[in-house]
Motif scaffolding. Structure first.
Motif, PDB file in Angstrom:
ATOM      1  N   SER A  92     106.174  50.678 -27.602  1.00  0.00           N
ATOM      2  CA  SER A  92     106.289  50.746 -26.148  1.00  0.00           C
ATOM      3  C   SER A  92     106.452  52.195 -25.721  1.00  0.00           C
ATOM      4  CB  SER A  92     107.502  49.945 -25.685  1.00  0.00           C
ATOM      5  OG  SER A  92     108.681  50.455 -26.295  1.00  0.00           O
ATOM      6  N   SER A  93     106.275  52.444 -24.433  1.00  0.00           N
ATOM      7  CA  SER A  93     106.545  53.752 -23.845  1.00  0.00           C
ATOM      8  C   SER A  93     107.520  53.568 -22.695  1.00  0.00           C
ATOM      9  CB  SER A  93     105.263  54.393 -23.317  1.00  0.00           C
ATOM     10  OG  SER A  93     104.372  54.701 -24.351  1.00  0.00           O
ATOM     11  N   PRO A  94     108.422  54.519 -22.477  1.00  0.00           N
ATOM     12  CA  PRO A  94     109.169  54.493 -21.225  1.00  0.00           C
ATOM     13  C   PRO A  94     108.195  54.788 -20.091  1.00  0.00           C
ATOM     14  CG  PRO A  94     109.600  56.526 -22.422  1.00  0.00           C
ATOM     15  CD  PRO A  94     108.754  55.671 -23.315  1.00  0.00           C
ATOM     16  N   THR A 134      98.336  42.319 -19.848  1.00  0.00           N
ATOM     17  CA  THR A 134      97.080  41.909 -19.231  1.00  0.00           C
ATOM     18  C   THR A 134      95.972  42.036 -20.271  1.00  0.00           C
ATOM     19  OG1 THR A 134      96.698  44.175 -18.456  1.00  0.00           O
ATOM     20  CG2 THR A 134      97.848  42.673 -16.956  1.00  0.00           C
ATOM     21  N   PRO A 135      94.793  41.449 -20.015  1.00  0.00           N
ATOM     22  CA  PRO A 135      93.711  41.502 -21.010  1.00  0.00           C
ATOM     23  C   PRO A 135      93.301  42.916 -21.418  1.00  0.00           C
ATOM     24  CG  PRO A 135      93.242  39.831 -19.360  1.00  0.00           C
ATOM     25  CD  PRO A 135      94.462  40.567 -18.878  1.00  0.00           C
ATOM     26  N   ASP A 136      93.462  43.890 -20.500  1.00  0.00           N
ATOM     27  CA  ASP A 136      93.037  45.252 -20.817  1.00  0.00           C
ATOM     28  C   ASP A 136      94.201  46.140 -21.253  1.00  0.00           C
ATOM     29  OD1 ASP A 136      94.355  45.405 -18.439  1.00  0.00           O
ATOM     30  OD2 ASP A 136      92.890  46.708 -17.455  1.00  0.00           O
ATOM     31  N   SER A 137      95.347  45.524 -21.612  1.00  0.00           N
ATOM     32  CA  SER A 137      96.529  46.322 -21.939  1.00  0.00           C
ATOM     33  C   SER A 137      96.619  46.676 -23.416  1.00  0.00           C
ATOM     34  CB  SER A 137      97.805  45.587 -21.516  1.00  0.00           C
ATOM     35  OG  SER A 137      97.935  44.355 -22.207  1.00  0.00           O
ATOM     36  N   GLY A 143      92.735  48.102 -33.167  1.00  0.00           N
ATOM     37  CA  GLY A 143      92.249  48.913 -34.272  1.00  0.00           C
ATOM     38  C   GLY A 143      93.039  48.558 -35.506  1.00  0.00           C
ATOM     39  N   ILE A 144      93.315  49.563 -36.359  1.00  0.00           N
ATOM     40  CA  ILE A 144      94.148  49.337 -37.535  1.00  0.00           C
ATOM     41  C   ILE A 144      95.493  48.762 -37.110  1.00  0.00           C
ATOM     42  CG2 ILE A 144      95.383  50.495 -39.407  1.00  0.00           C
ATOM     43  CD1 ILE A 144      92.426  50.190 -39.917  1.00  0.00           C
ATOM     44  N   VAL A 145      96.023  49.295 -36.006  1.00  0.00           N
ATOM     45  CA  VAL A 145      97.271  48.826 -35.418  1.00  0.00           C
ATOM     46  C   VAL A 145      97.028  48.597 -33.935  1.00  0.00           C
ATOM     47  CG1 VAL A 145      99.648  49.464 -34.881  1.00  0.00           C
ATOM     48  CG2 VAL A 145      98.703  50.037 -37.110  1.00  0.00           C
ATOM     49  N   THR A 146      97.622  47.555 -33.383  1.00  0.00           N
ATOM     50  CA  THR A 146      97.502  47.313 -31.948  1.00  0.00           C
ATOM     51  C   THR A 146      98.496  48.186 -31.199  1.00  0.00           C
ATOM     52  OG1 THR A 146      96.777  45.044 -32.276  1.00  0.00           O
ATOM     53  CG2 THR A 146      97.684  45.595 -30.116  1.00  0.00           C
ATOM     54  N   ARG A 147      97.989  48.977 -30.238  1.00  0.00           N
ATOM     55  CA  ARG A 147      98.830  49.776 -29.359  1.00  0.00           C
ATOM     56  C   ARG A 147      98.610  49.299 -27.939  1.00  0.00           C
ATOM     57  NH1 ARG A 147      95.163  51.375 -32.255  1.00  0.00           N
ATOM     58  NH2 ARG A 147      94.632  53.440 -31.464  1.00  0.00           N
ATOM     59  N   TYR A 148      99.374  49.857 -27.006  1.00  0.00           N
ATOM     60  CA  TYR A 148      99.388  49.304 -25.659  1.00  0.00           C
ATOM     61  C   TYR A 148      99.222  50.406 -24.615  1.00  0.00           C
ATOM     62  CZ  TYR A 148     101.217  45.543 -28.448  1.00  0.00           C
ATOM     63  OH  TYR A 148     101.362  44.584 -29.424  1.00  0.00           O
ATOM     64  N   LYS A 149      98.529  50.055 -23.533  1.00  0.00           N
ATOM     65  CA  LYS A 149      98.373  50.967 -22.402  1.00  0.00           C
ATOM     66  C   LYS A 149      98.563  50.174 -21.111  1.00  0.00           C
ATOM     67  CE  LYS A 149      94.141  52.406 -21.588  1.00  0.00           C
ATOM     68  NZ  LYS A 149      92.809  53.026 -21.811  1.00  0.00           N
ATOM     69  N   ASN A 150      99.229  50.767 -20.162  1.00  0.00           N
ATOM     70  CA  ASN A 150      99.479  50.186 -18.843  1.00  0.00           C
ATOM     71  C   ASN A 150     100.503  49.052 -18.858  1.00  0.00           C
ATOM     72  OD1 ASN A 150      97.439  51.936 -17.890  1.00  0.00           O
ATOM     73  ND2 ASN A 150      95.879  50.411 -18.354  1.00  0.00           N
ATOM     74  N   ARG A 151     100.339  48.089 -19.753  1.00  0.00           N
ATOM     75  CA  ARG A 151     101.286  46.979 -19.900  1.00  0.00           C
ATOM     76  C   ARG A 151     101.644  46.841 -21.378  1.00  0.00           C
ATOM     77  NH1 ARG A 151     101.166  43.691 -15.193  1.00  0.00           N
ATOM     78  NH2 ARG A 151     100.484  45.059 -13.509  1.00  0.00           N
ATOM     79  N   TYR A 152     102.698  46.060 -21.670  1.00  0.00           N
ATOM     80  CA  TYR A 152     103.217  46.020 -23.035  1.00  0.00           C
ATOM     81  C   TYR A 152     103.592  44.600 -23.431  1.00  0.00           C
ATOM     82  CZ  TYR A 152     106.527  46.860 -26.874  1.00  0.00           C
ATOM     83  OH  TYR A 152     107.192  46.827 -28.067  1.00  0.00           O
ATOM     84  N   ASP A 153     103.116  44.174 -24.607  1.00  0.00           N
ATOM     85  CA  ASP A 153     103.429  42.865 -25.167  1.00  0.00           C
ATOM     86  C   ASP A 153     104.479  43.043 -26.260  1.00  0.00           C
ATOM     87  OD1 ASP A 153     103.525  40.361 -26.355  1.00  0.00           O
ATOM     88  OD2 ASP A 153     101.365  40.014 -26.168  1.00  0.00           O
ATOM     89  N   ILE A 154     105.743  42.940 -25.886  1.00  0.00           N
ATOM     90  CA  ILE A 154     106.826  43.214 -26.829  1.00  0.00           C
ATOM     91  C   ILE A 154     106.909  42.157 -27.924  1.00  0.00           C
ATOM     92  CG2 ILE A 154     108.603  42.010 -25.468  1.00  0.00           C
ATOM     93  CD1 ILE A 154     110.539  44.290 -26.273  1.00  0.00           C
ATOM     94  N   ALA A 183      89.292  62.287 -28.142  1.00  0.00           N
ATOM     95  CA  ALA A 183      88.594  61.079 -27.682  1.00  0.00           C
ATOM     96  C   ALA A 183      88.492  61.062 -26.159  1.00  0.00           C
ATOM     97  CB  ALA A 183      89.312  59.827 -28.182  1.00  0.00           C
ATOM     98  N   ASP A 184      87.618  60.220 -25.640  1.00  0.00           N
ATOM     99  CA  ASP A 184      87.350  60.207 -24.206  1.00  0.00           C
ATOM    100  C   ASP A 184      88.437  59.453 -23.433  1.00  0.00           C
ATOM    101  OD1 ASP A 184      86.726  57.386 -24.235  1.00  0.00           O
ATOM    102  OD2 ASP A 184      84.716  57.875 -24.953  1.00  0.00           O
ATOM    103  N   LYS A 185      88.251  59.360 -22.127  1.00  0.00           N
ATOM    104  CA  LYS A 185      89.293  58.831 -21.246  1.00  0.00           C
ATOM    105  C   LYS A 185      89.586  57.353 -21.468  1.00  0.00           C
ATOM    106  CE  LYS A 185      86.068  57.975 -17.416  1.00  0.00           C
ATOM    107  NZ  LYS A 185      85.741  58.326 -16.006  1.00  0.00           N
ATOM    108  N   SER A 186      88.681  56.621 -22.118  1.00  0.00           N
ATOM    109  CA  SER A 186      88.944  55.199 -22.360  1.00  0.00           C
ATOM    110  C   SER A 186      90.116  54.994 -23.307  1.00  0.00           C
ATOM    111  CB  SER A 186      87.693  54.509 -22.922  1.00  0.00           C
ATOM    112  OG  SER A 186      87.371  55.011 -24.213  1.00  0.00           O
ATOM    113  N   ASP A 187      90.469  56.022 -24.076  1.00  0.00           N
ATOM    114  CA  ASP A 187      91.572  55.934 -25.032  1.00  0.00           C
ATOM    115  C   ASP A 187      92.843  56.598 -24.497  1.00  0.00           C
ATOM    116  OD1 ASP A 187      92.525  55.244 -27.767  1.00  0.00           O
ATOM    117  OD2 ASP A 187      92.687  57.420 -27.991  1.00  0.00           O
ATOM    118  N   TYR A 188      92.796  57.155 -23.298  1.00  0.00           N
ATOM    119  CA  TYR A 188      93.921  57.932 -22.760  1.00  0.00           C
ATOM    120  C   TYR A 188      95.140  57.043 -22.530  1.00  0.00           C
ATOM    121  CZ  TYR A 188      96.473  61.221 -19.771  1.00  0.00           C
ATOM    122  OH  TYR A 188      97.420  62.059 -19.228  1.00  0.00           O
ATOM    123  N   ARG A 189      96.308  57.480 -23.032  1.00  0.00           N
ATOM    124  CA  ARG A 189      97.552  56.738 -22.891  1.00  0.00           C
ATOM    125  C   ARG A 189      98.720  57.695 -22.710  1.00  0.00           C
ATOM    126  NH1 ARG A 189      97.383  54.373 -28.324  1.00  0.00           N
ATOM    127  NH2 ARG A 189      95.313  55.285 -28.518  1.00  0.00           N
TER     128      ARG A 189
END
Length: 531
Positions: A223-225, A236-239, A243-254, A486-492
């Protein structure tokens, strides 16, 4: 986690959690109080004055395994008044917010300024600032975390812990931290600014022990503060970034993350120990934010550059002569670092800073070249700036505002480039996800960073997990080794609730964004081997 539990976070008086959803006094009443302060300050001889009326709410829910360790709800309410008189700063504060007392506080601030004026070597030079009249700004939240029942948060955290234990963890702790800063600023420039700032940080830590060897491994949450409401905990579906590990952007599945974390610690127990040497590093944003924080954001703070800030974590190697040269190669052409207090969801996002300056964005490093620093109103003239950059902050009404780090982020690459495409070109490398331990010297130049999970890359493919990994470099060497972003699609965004600075120390919440980036030929050590 220990750092996040510092007493500074618990500042305030204990309250019932339902009190936190009260609105407090309205803007009209705060304006009347502010005008009392400004009038009294000017009558006492101030040439400039600003007043901050603040209500600061905190909630902390901390659990371990199947029990709740602590629940704290606090409120702090008071007024801080800063003035210039006889060319010098003065400050005073009080938790008694009445018209009569505010006038006395303003007079005391002027008296402090006049006393300070006897020992200053040069008068304060304050960059001009237009007044904005009556304006407001609020974090664009969907769900106020303080309105969510404590029981719901406790149930969520105990569920997190239960999942970890059911999946083989020996120990687990988890927490939710919520902050609401209700800040009212007014100044003799003619601004009356009402702001409502929200932040949230859910996190956990899982540990698993190998009974045969007695060794253990841990993994913290990904998670991020954030500068968001409780909606951050509604994925959400786009959160997801898979990849090798699932990370999160915008929303977080704890709940998903804790399940993945327990699998990761099992892999870490079985992982091979890294062979020291030179590697190409592929750094995920969940890791890179901390390297940005320590090696870019802190050394571009102008007070560190000037030596005004030295005792708390040192000064900076980025001295003014390097900036004045106009060609100091801080990093490679791929390195574009921007400062801002605007990014939605970031910890630093506000409409106006604590000097009443409207927040914006500016370049620090452009195409690898050092082009600017972080400056506030009384520093702007040093850089020849006509206005402050809007990065002044105080952690509470009881603290004087000073230059604090805004969001400092690595811009994503301009060309289409995925994480998979970065990895496929690496012959011998390590993919690092999550932040870990770190060390950096007093000029922010020589450093060492660890992480959470490490994956070996051979001939463009992930071949397995590693452990005992840390990398060493100096700041300039490291950023000049950046060969791909990497491009903006990966920005977090990553970040911290607890960026410390100053004496008496203050804590600042700040985010750092990036996309996954590659750094070639970095020295990697084995942290488990004796030197």
């Amino acid at each position: 986690m220990g750092a996040l539990m510092m007493p500074g976070f618990m500042r305030g008086n204990p309250i019932d959690p339902l009190q936190a959803i009260n609105d407090g006094i309205d803007a009209a009443a705060k304006k009347q109080l502010a005008n009392v302060a400004l009038t009294a300050a000017k009558a006492s001889g101030a040439t400039y004055a600003d007043v901050r009326i603040g209500r600061y709410l905190n909630q902390f829910i901390i659990t371990r395994e199947n029990r709740v360790q602590n629940i704290a709800n606090t409120e702090s309410y008071g007024v801080g008044i800063r003035v210039i008189a006889n060319g010098s700063w003065g400050f005073a504060c009080s938790d008694s917010v009445t018209k009569e007392n505010i006038a006395k506080v303003a007079q005391r601030a002027v008296a402090v300024a006049k006393a300070n004026a006897k020992i200053i070597t040069a008068p304060v030079q304050l960059a001009p600032q237009q007044g904005y009249g009556e304006v407001s700004w609020k974090t664009p939240i969907e769900k106020n975390a303080f309105e969510v029942p404590v029981k719901d948060k406790v149930d969520l955290l105990l569920n997190v812990n239960s999942i970890a234990m059911q999946n083989g963890a020996n120990f687990v702790n988890s927490a939710i931290l919520a902050v609401n800063e209700q800040k009212y600023f007014a100044s003799t420039d003619g601004s009356y600014i009402d702001q409502d700032v929200h932040r949230l940080y859910p996190f956990f830590n899982v540990t698993k022990i190998d009974k045969a060897s007695g060794k253990f491994e841990t993994r913290r949450s990904f998670s991020s503060p954030v500068g968001m409401g409780y909606e951050y905990l509604t994925p959400t579906p786009d959160s997801k970034v898979t990849g090798i590990v699932t990370r999160y952007k915008n929303r977080y599945d704890i709940l998903e993350d804790v399940k993945n974390a327990t699998a990761d610690v099992q892999q870490k127990l079985q992982a091979k120990s890294v062979e020291p040497g030179k590697y190409d590093l592929v750094l995920d944003p969940s890791h890179l934010w901390l390297t940005i924080h320590e090696s870019v954001a802190h050394p571009t703070e102008l007070d560190r550059v000037l030596g005004y800030e030295a005792n708390y974590a040192g000064t900076s190697f980025l001295t003014l002569d390097k900036w004045k040269s106009g060609n100091f190669q801080f990093g490679s052409k791929h390195v574009n670092i921007v400062a801002d207090k605007l990014q939605p969801g970031s910890l630093g996002a506000v409409g106006y800073d604590d000097e009443g300056v409207k927040c914006g964005e500016w370049d620090l490093i452009k195409n690898g070249i050092l082009v600017n620093y972080q400056a506030i109103r009384d520093q702007a003239h040093i850089l020849g700036l006509k206005a402050s950059q809007g990065c002044c902050y105080a952690q509470s009404w009881a603290d004087v505002q000073f230059q604090r780090m805004p969001n400092v982020s690595l811009r994503p690459g301009a060309d289409a480039l995925s994480v998979d495409n970065i990895i496929k070109d690496v012959k011998k490398g390590i993919y690092i996800i999550g932040d870990g331990s770190f060390s950096i010297d007093q000029q922010r130049y020589n450093f060492q960073f660890g992480g959470q999970t490490f994956y070996e890359i051979q001939d463009g493919k992930i071949t397995g997990m590693l452990k005992d990994v840390a990398y060493q470099a100096n700041t300039r060497e490291f950023w000049n080794s950046c060969v791909a972003v990497a491009d903006k699609s990966d920005y977090r965004l990553g970040g911290a609730f607890n960026d410390g600075k100053g004496q008496p120390s203050q804590s600042n919440a700040v985010s750092h964004g990036s996309s996954t980036s590659r750094f070639n030929g970095i020295n990697v050590i084995n942290t488990a081997r004796k030197i």
